[in-house]
Write a protein that holds these residues in place. Structure first.
Motif, PDB file in Angstrom:
ATOM      1  N   ASP A  87       0.832  -1.206   0.000  1.00  0.00           N
ATOM      2  CA  ASP A  87       0.000   0.000   0.000  1.00  0.00           C
ATOM      3  C   ASP A  87       0.867   1.256   0.000  1.00  0.00           C
ATOM      4  N   ILE A  88       1.809   1.288  -0.944  1.00  0.00           N
ATOM      5  CA  ILE A  88       2.753   2.409  -1.012  1.00  0.00           C
ATOM      6  C   ILE A  88       2.709   3.039  -2.397  1.00  0.00           C
ATOM      7  N   VAL A  89       2.630   4.377  -2.414  1.00  0.00           N
ATOM      8  CA  VAL A  89       2.759   5.177  -3.631  1.00  0.00           C
ATOM      9  C   VAL A  89       4.059   5.951  -3.518  1.00  0.00           C
ATOM     10  N   MET A  90       4.913   5.849  -4.535  1.00  0.00           N
ATOM     11  CA  MET A  90       6.252   6.423  -4.463  1.00  0.00           C
ATOM     12  C   MET A  90       6.429   7.514  -5.526  1.00  0.00           C
ATOM     13  N   PRO A  91       6.149   8.776  -5.211  1.00  0.00           N
ATOM     14  CA  PRO A  91       6.409   9.844  -6.171  1.00  0.00           C
ATOM     15  C   PRO A  91       7.915  10.000  -6.407  1.00  0.00           C
ATOM     16  N   PHE A  92       8.285  10.403  -7.626  1.00  0.00           N
ATOM     17  CA  PHE A  92       9.698  10.638  -7.909  1.00  0.00           C
ATOM     18  C   PHE A  92       9.845  11.678  -9.013  1.00  0.00           C
ATOM     19  N   HIS A  93      10.976  12.326  -9.032  1.00  0.00           N
ATOM     20  CA  HIS A  93      11.346  13.278 -10.076  1.00  0.00           C
ATOM     21  C   HIS A  93      11.862  12.460 -11.265  1.00  0.00           C
ATOM     22  N   PRO A  94      11.589  12.875 -12.507  1.00  0.00           N
ATOM     23  CA  PRO A  94      11.944  12.015 -13.654  1.00  0.00           C
ATOM     24  C   PRO A  94      13.421  11.738 -13.821  1.00  0.00           C
ATOM     25  N   THR A  95      14.294  12.533 -13.206  1.00  0.00           N
ATOM     26  CA  THR A  95      15.728  12.257 -13.333  1.00  0.00           C
ATOM     27  C   THR A  95      16.289  11.545 -12.106  1.00  0.00           C
ATOM     28  N   GLU A  96      15.455  11.260 -11.109  1.00  0.00           N
ATOM     29  CA  GLU A  96      15.922  10.526  -9.939  1.00  0.00           C
ATOM     30  C   GLU A  96      16.016   9.038 -10.254  1.00  0.00           C
ATOM     31  N   PHE A  97      16.896   8.348  -9.510  1.00  0.00           N
ATOM     32  CA  PHE A  97      17.056   6.915  -9.755  1.00  0.00           C
ATOM     33  C   PHE A  97      15.842   6.142  -9.267  1.00  0.00           C
ATOM     34  N   THR A  98      15.268   5.352 -10.148  1.00  0.00           N
ATOM     35  CA  THR A  98      14.306   4.310  -9.799  1.00  0.00           C
ATOM     36  C   THR A  98      14.653   3.106 -10.659  1.00  0.00           C
ATOM     37  N   GLN A  99      14.150   1.945 -10.289  1.00  0.00           N
ATOM     38  CA  GLN A  99      14.455   0.744 -11.062  1.00  0.00           C
ATOM     39  C   GLN A  99      13.837   0.839 -12.459  1.00  0.00           C
ATOM     40  N   VAL A 100      14.591   0.364 -13.446  1.00  0.00           N
ATOM     41  CA  VAL A 100      14.154   0.390 -14.839  1.00  0.00           C
ATOM     42  C   VAL A 100      12.911  -0.465 -15.061  1.00  0.00           C
ATOM     43  N   ASN A 101      12.802  -1.547 -14.299  1.00  0.00           N
ATOM     44  CA  ASN A 101      11.763  -2.552 -14.511  1.00  0.00           C
ATOM     45  C   ASN A 101      10.823  -2.573 -13.292  1.00  0.00           C
ATOM     46  N   PRO A 102       9.729  -1.819 -13.317  1.00  0.00           N
ATOM     47  CA  PRO A 102       8.887  -1.710 -12.118  1.00  0.00           C
ATOM     48  C   PRO A 102       8.212  -3.006 -11.717  1.00  0.00           C
ATOM     49  N   ALA A 103       7.859  -3.855 -12.677  1.00  0.00           N
ATOM     50  CA  ALA A 103       7.225  -5.131 -12.334  1.00  0.00           C
ATOM     51  C   ALA A 103       8.198  -6.015 -11.551  1.00  0.00           C
ATOM     52  N   MET A 104       9.444  -6.080 -12.005  1.00  0.00           N
ATOM     53  CA  MET A 104      10.434  -6.881 -11.299  1.00  0.00           C
ATOM     54  C   MET A 104      10.840  -6.235  -9.982  1.00  0.00           C
ATOM     55  N   ASN A 105      10.780  -4.909  -9.918  1.00  0.00           N
ATOM     56  CA  ASN A 105      11.089  -4.241  -8.655  1.00  0.00           C
ATOM     57  C   ASN A 105      10.115  -4.674  -7.570  1.00  0.00           C
ATOM     58  N   ARG A 106       8.836  -4.819  -7.913  1.00  0.00           N
ATOM     59  CA  ARG A 106       7.860  -5.273  -6.918  1.00  0.00           C
ATOM     60  C   ARG A 106       8.225  -6.662  -6.393  1.00  0.00           C
ATOM     61  N   ILE A 107       8.661  -7.529  -7.291  1.00  0.00           N
ATOM     62  CA  ILE A 107       9.044  -8.884  -6.884  1.00  0.00           C
ATOM     63  C   ILE A 107      10.321  -8.848  -6.046  1.00  0.00           C
ATOM     64  N   LEU A 108      11.259  -7.984  -6.439  1.00  0.00           N
ATOM     65  CA  LEU A 108      12.508  -7.847  -5.691  1.00  0.00           C
ATOM     66  C   LEU A 108      12.235  -7.370  -4.268  1.00  0.00           C
ATOM     67  N   VAL A 109      11.358  -6.385  -4.123  1.00  0.00           N
ATOM     68  CA  VAL A 109      11.024  -5.878  -2.786  1.00  0.00           C
ATOM     69  C   VAL A 109      10.378  -6.987  -1.957  1.00  0.00           C
TER      70      VAL A 109
END
Length: 438
Positions: free
Chosen positions: A253-275
């Motif tokens: 139940d988390i929403v993660m706002p970010f700036h477009p040049t900030e680092f986030t994982q390239v693959n959001p579907a796999m990031n959910r599994i990684l977390v």
């Protein structure tokens, strides 16, 4: 004439490895088990770099690349290899690094985590170049072993609707007054908005602004402009009232706002599994005090906090520390989180002891690894009994694992790969360390 060679393995760049005439031969486009000829492009006394010539005996894992630009574009290196075989090769690379660099072996090899092989890439940094000989503007990744921009018309690893923008973007930039002063377009996709960040070296004219506005409306994207070198100077151009750029972790139940040049994982579907995997291994409990080192904008911190633990997140970037704090507040987790700016490449044992006792620790460093962190851990009861280490470089993970196991009294209980970047040689992995019983 160069004699054919048999490929023994893959290296960390996805090249086939063979031996001939006392040298190691690294061959792009060759797969383990194959017999190939090769064309050297770099020769040294003890190794050569080469491109595959003829495949005289193909491997069972060889497939036809899906992308028409594969072989020229440097964005992917393994499209000629079956997707599941790619993951198996990455698992072997992880195990080999642990054995040969860290001198350790994992008690358990975790099942490899797979995901969609195509259309997974939600972040990309595309180069832009005006090339008169090519008839206009090119937008894409660099060619292999080159600073030239590949002549791309599509990209199979980006979502289809973004892949289809490559040609329109070429036409758009070609129509602007500063067509030769836009070196880069950064792609950053969220849940509700797709952002393109234009790096501009000169101001736009009013006509340029009209063209960008029309493009954004037509293709349902938002433009940011970055007029200076620092990524943080990027600002929203049009539309200014676009939805918030964010990604979500629904399981927590988390929403993660970010700036477009900030680092986030390239693959959001796999990031959910990684977390999910990281938290299953860490097993945070209410009341525990847990450290999240290299916490970024809180990708692991906030899910850990959602489980009821108190989490201290450490990060070297002041901007990311502020963002992580804002995200914690946004998700109602400010009371059990704390974010600290710290250069984690220069800490020592005294600094670590000054942070107090942690029941558990998560480490998620960049490619350089976390050697200062692991060296800073005490060898007695002050060190956390459990550590989960998320890595984007198996070599530095293996080095740090060697310190933890041989110098700090930990056992490597489990390790495995998460296929965050299909068709590339990038190896994302996760490892669990526990203090050995005294």
């Amino acid at each position: 004439m160069i004699a054919p060679v048999t490929i023994e393995s893959l290296d960390q760049e996805g090249r086939g490895v063979a031996h001939a005439q006392g040298k190691v031969i690294f061959i792009e486009g060759a797969l383990p088990g194959e017999v190939v000829t090769y064309n050297p492009y770099r020769k040294k006394s003890n190794f050569e770099m080469a491109q595959v010539g003829q495949v005289l005996k193909p491997a069972y894992a060889r497939v036809t690349p899906q992308c028409r630009h594969f072989g020229t574009c440097g964005g992917c290196s393994l499209q000629h290899m079956d997707a599941r075989a790619q993951v198996a090769a990455k698992q072997r690379i992880l195990e080999d690094n642990l054995k040969h660099i860290g001198k350790v072996e994992s008690e358990l090899i975790l099942p490899a985590v797979y995901g969609a092989a195509w259309g997974y890439r939600y972040r990309a940094r595309l180069s832009v170049r005006y090339v008169a000989k090519k008839g206009g503007v090119l937008v894409g990744f660099h060619e292999k072993r080159s600073s030239f921009v590949a002549d791309m018309q599509a990209c199979e690893v980006m979502p289809l609707h973004i892949s289809r923008l490559i040609l329109p973007l070429r036409e758009l930039v070609g129509s602007l007054s500063i067509l030769d002063r836009i070196p880069q377009i950064e792609v950053s996709l969220g849940e509700e908005v797709d952002v393109l960040v234009l790096r501009i070296l000169e101001p736009l004219t009013s006509q340029d602004e009209v063209l960008l506005t029309a493009f954004a409306d037509r293709h349902h994207i938002q433009f940011f402009l970055q007029p200076e070198g620092s990524p943080q100077t990027a600002y929203p151009f049009y539309p200014k009232d676009a939805p918030e750029l964010n990604y979500t972790l629904p399981e927590f139940d988390i929403v993660m706002p970010f700036h477009p040049t900030e680092f986030t994982q390239v693959n959001p579907a796999m990031n959910r599994i990684l977390v999910r995997r990281a938290l299953n291994l860490l097993d945070p409990q209410p009341g525990e005090r847990i450290a999240d080192l290299f916490c970024g904008l809180g990708n692991f911190t906030l899910p850990i906090a959602r489980r009821g633990a108190y989490v201290a997140g450490y990060e070297g970037s002041a901007a990311m520390v502020r963002r992580a704090g804002e995200n914690a507040k946004r998700n109602g987790l400010a009371r059990n989180t704390q974010f600290v700016e710290a250069n984690l490449f220069e800490i020592n044992e005294a600094w670590m002891q000054g942070q107090g006792y942690f029941d558990k620790m998560l480490i998620d460093p960049p490619r350089e690894g976390a050697i200062a962190v692991v060296n800073s851990l005490g060898e007695g009861r002050t060190a956390p009994p459990r550590i989960v280490y998320v890595s984007c470089n198996p070599a530095t993970l293996a080095r740090d694992a060697g310190v933890l196991v041989q110098g700090k009294g930990y056992l490597l209980k489990a390790a495995g790969v998460v296929n965050m970047f299909p068709h590339t040689a990038h190896v994302e992995s996760i490892a669990l360390f526990e203090k050995a019983a005294v």
